[in-house]
Structure formats: structure tokens, C-alpha cells
Motif scaffolding. Structure first.
Motif, PDB file in Angstrom:
ATOM      1  N   MET A 151      -9.075  -6.830   5.446  1.00  0.00           N
ATOM      2  CA  MET A 151      -7.969  -5.899   5.687  1.00  0.00           C
ATOM      3  C   MET A 151      -8.078  -5.341   7.099  1.00  0.00           C
ATOM      4  O   MET A 151      -9.091  -4.754   7.457  1.00  0.00           O
ATOM      5  CB  MET A 151      -8.042  -4.753   4.674  1.00  0.00           C
TER       6      MET A 151
ATOM      7  N   ASP B  48      -1.803  -1.045  -6.799  1.00  0.00           N
ATOM      8  CA  ASP B  48      -1.242  -1.174  -5.454  1.00  0.00           C
ATOM      9  C   ASP B  48       0.192  -0.664  -5.361  1.00  0.00           C
ATOM     10  O   ASP B  48       0.538   0.088  -4.443  1.00  0.00           O
ATOM     11  CB  ASP B  48      -1.282  -2.638  -5.000  1.00  0.00           C
TER      12      ASP B  48
ATOM     13  N   ARG C 220       1.433   2.500  -3.041  1.00  0.00           N
ATOM     14  CA  ARG C 220       2.430   2.382  -1.969  1.00  0.00           C
ATOM     15  C   ARG C 220       3.563   3.387  -2.165  1.00  0.00           C
ATOM     16  O   ARG C 220       4.009   4.038  -1.216  1.00  0.00           O
ATOM     17  CB  ARG C 220       2.993   0.961  -1.932  1.00  0.00           C
TER      18      ARG C 220
ATOM     19  N   ARG D 227      -6.373   0.651   2.202  1.00  0.00           N
ATOM     20  CA  ARG D 227      -5.399   0.122   1.254  1.00  0.00           C
ATOM     21  C   ARG D 227      -4.050  -0.235   1.873  1.00  0.00           C
ATOM     22  O   ARG D 227      -3.213  -0.854   1.217  1.00  0.00           O
ATOM     23  CB  ARG D 227      -5.188   1.117   0.107  1.00  0.00           C
TER      24      ARG D 227
ATOM     25  N   ASP E 253      -1.292  -2.281   3.482  1.00  0.00           N
ATOM     26  CA  ASP E 253      -1.109  -3.727   3.503  1.00  0.00           C
ATOM     27  C   ASP E 253       0.280  -4.054   4.036  1.00  0.00           C
ATOM     28  O   ASP E 253       1.054  -3.163   4.411  1.00  0.00           O
ATOM     29  CB  ASP E 253      -1.331  -4.326   2.113  1.00  0.00           C
TER      30      ASP E 253
ATOM     31  N   PHE F 297       0.855  -4.727  11.000  1.00  0.00           N
ATOM     32  CA  PHE F 297       1.335  -5.848  10.197  1.00  0.00           C
ATOM     33  C   PHE F 297       2.606  -6.454  10.796  1.00  0.00           C
ATOM     34  O   PHE F 297       3.232  -5.863  11.685  1.00  0.00           O
ATOM     35  CB  PHE F 297       1.578  -5.373   8.760  1.00  0.00           C
TER      36      PHE F 297
END
Length: 273
Positions: free
Chosen positions: A1, A162, A166, A188, A190, A222
Motif C-alpha cells: 500500500m 473496507d 471508506r 487503509r 486505497d 492513486f
């Protein structure tokens, strides 16, 4: 990550409230009350139901740390004294939470990690596991910002699935809760969370509103950053001035990390021939 570069705050990595209390001088009356209360809870767990609400009145609310007051620390000490584990502990925590005022609810949420963290909790007791997640979810369904923040302490951050994590982060953005107070975000975050935050940023710009600056470290990490750059660039040609200006400000906030990396000169080769 990949790392988001988001600083972890005291809420994200809380100090053990029991340790903080040992370095804080309670007056003699408050210290005697706490010592007796711990003994009573250890001997008869149900005693916590009357002692827990009395913590603020008996010990005060002086601030111990950035996001912790004396009464919260005292309540954590009382919870840690419970000789319970597993479902029995979860039931007692649920009762205190659901019958407590917001300050008592925050104290329960912030203390949950003490029952799962091997450095701060009692590893001899039956693990709490996911049994307190209903309390986390209940707090996240509400609109009290302080409870939402407390729900996303180390316990909730480690155990929420997850998709729920979020959504909780996005709710924090809507409630203007600083993201550096959320536990686990650096680990965490992503691509899907970045996409959600990028969509949120575009919606804000389309409404002519500024974007909270603390979402950018997540978005930049990202691929969502590239797509958002294209969408914001298109918004700079919008007919509505507020929309154009919001897009320009958002682009300026989004670009620096990637732009500075791309334009950084290569280090000179100092190796000898």
C-alpha cells in the motif's frame, strides 16, 4: 500500500489514558474516589453503571492531551478494570454507550482499543473481537461529529470492512472532521477511496465551492488524481465564474506534488570514471 503522507494524529495513535493519568496530579479527593471506584468495579462489574457517569463530576475535565480530558481517561481506567471479556464485556460496553450522554459515549468508543491492543489492553481476558462494532456503526450513523471521530479510532479503523471504512472517511469529509484525526488512514487508503474523494472534489467544484485541503494527500497517491485533473481542467472553461475559480484553486492544490516530482532535476552523477 503506498504511503499517503498523511500525518497520524494523537487520535490515530492515542496514548494509553492510564499512563497519562499517572503523570497527571489528581487532587487527593479525586484520586481516592478513583482508587475506590476501580476496586469496586473489579469486585462487582455492575458498579460501573453508576461510577462511569460520575467521573466528570468527581475528577473534573482538565485536558490531558490534544483530544483527551481527565474524565475520559478516568472512564477508560474504569472500563479497563472490568474483569470481563468477550460477550459479557461487549454487553456492558453497549449498556454504558446506549444509556450514556455524548461524553460517556465518546469515552466508550475511545477506550475500545484497550481491549484489543496487546500493548495497551489486557491480553489475559477473552478477546473483544468484533463484538463492539455495532457501537461503532451506531455512532457513524449519527450526525455528532465528535462521536463519528471517536468511532474511527484504532478499534473501528482496524475492524470496519473496507466499504464501511471508506464511507466513514467520506462522512468525515462532509462533517469537516480533519482527516488526520482518523486512525488507519495512511494504511487503509486505497484507489477506491481516492476515487470517491475525487468525485466529491469534482462535485464541490461544480457547485462553485472549495475542496477540503486534507483530501489531496489521498487523491494524489492513486490514479484518481490524473482523471480528476482532466475533469477540473474542463471545469476551468465553465461559463459560471464561481465554478471556474473553484476549479483553478482545486487544480493548484492538486498539482504541486506531481508537478514538483516531474520537474525535479536529476541528481548529478558524482561517480568517478
Amino acid at each position: 500500500m503506498p504511503s499517503t503522507g498523511i500525518p497520524l494524529s494523537e487520535t490515530a495513535e492515542p496514548a494509553d489514558p492510564r499512563t497519562l493519568l499517572t503523570h497527571h496530579t489528581l487532587d487527593a479527593t479525586a484520586r481516592a474516589w478513583l482508587d475506590e471506584a476501580v476496586a469496586r468495579v473489579t469486585d462487582r462489574p455492575a458498579a460501573i453503571r453508576t461510577l462511569f457517569p460520575a467521573a466528570r463530576r468527581r475528577c473534573g475535565r482538565t485536558r490531558l492531551a490534544a483530544h483527551l480530558t481527565v474524565d475520559e481517561a478516568v472512564r477508560a481506567v474504569l472500563l479497563a478494570a472490568l474483569p470481563l471479556g468477550g460477550q459479557a464485556l461487549a454487553d456492558e460496553l453497549a449498556g454504558l454507550f446506549r444509556h450514556g450522554d455524548p461524553a460517556e459515549q465518546r469515552a466508550v468508543l475511545r477506550a475500545l482499543y484497550l481491549f484489543t491492543d496487546p500493548q495497551g489492553g489486557d491480553t489475559a481476558r477473552e478477546p473483544l473481537g468484533d463484538l463492539a462494532l455495532p457501537l461503532v456503526r451506531e455512532a457513524l450513523r449519527g450526525n455528532d461529529s465528535s462521536l463519528i471521530e471517536a468511532a474511527l479510532g484504532p478499534y473501528g479503523a482496524a475492524r470496519l470492512p473496507d466499504a464501511e471504512y471508506r464511507q466513514a472517511v467520506l462522512k468525515c469529509v462532509f462533517h469537516e472532521i480533519p482527516l488526520d484525526r482518523i486512525a488507519g488512514l495512511a494504511a487503509r487508503a486505497d484507489a477506491e477511496l481516492a476515487r470517491m474523494l475525487a468525485d466529491f472534489a469534482h462535485e464541490r467544484v461544480a457547485a462553485g465551492r472549495d475542496v477540503p485541503v486534507d483530501i489531496w494527500p489521498v487523491v494524489r497517491t492513486f490514479p484518481a488524481a490524473g482523471r480528476l485533473t482532466d475533469r477540473l481542467t474542463a471545469e476551468t472553461r465553465a461559463a459560471v465564474p464561481d465554478r471556474r475559480e473553484a476549479a483553478e484553486r482545486a487544480l493548484q492544490a492538486l498539482r504541486p506534488a506531481t508537478a514538483s516530482t516531474a520537474s525535479a532535476p536529476s541528481a548529478p552523477n558524482t561517480a568517478s570514471a
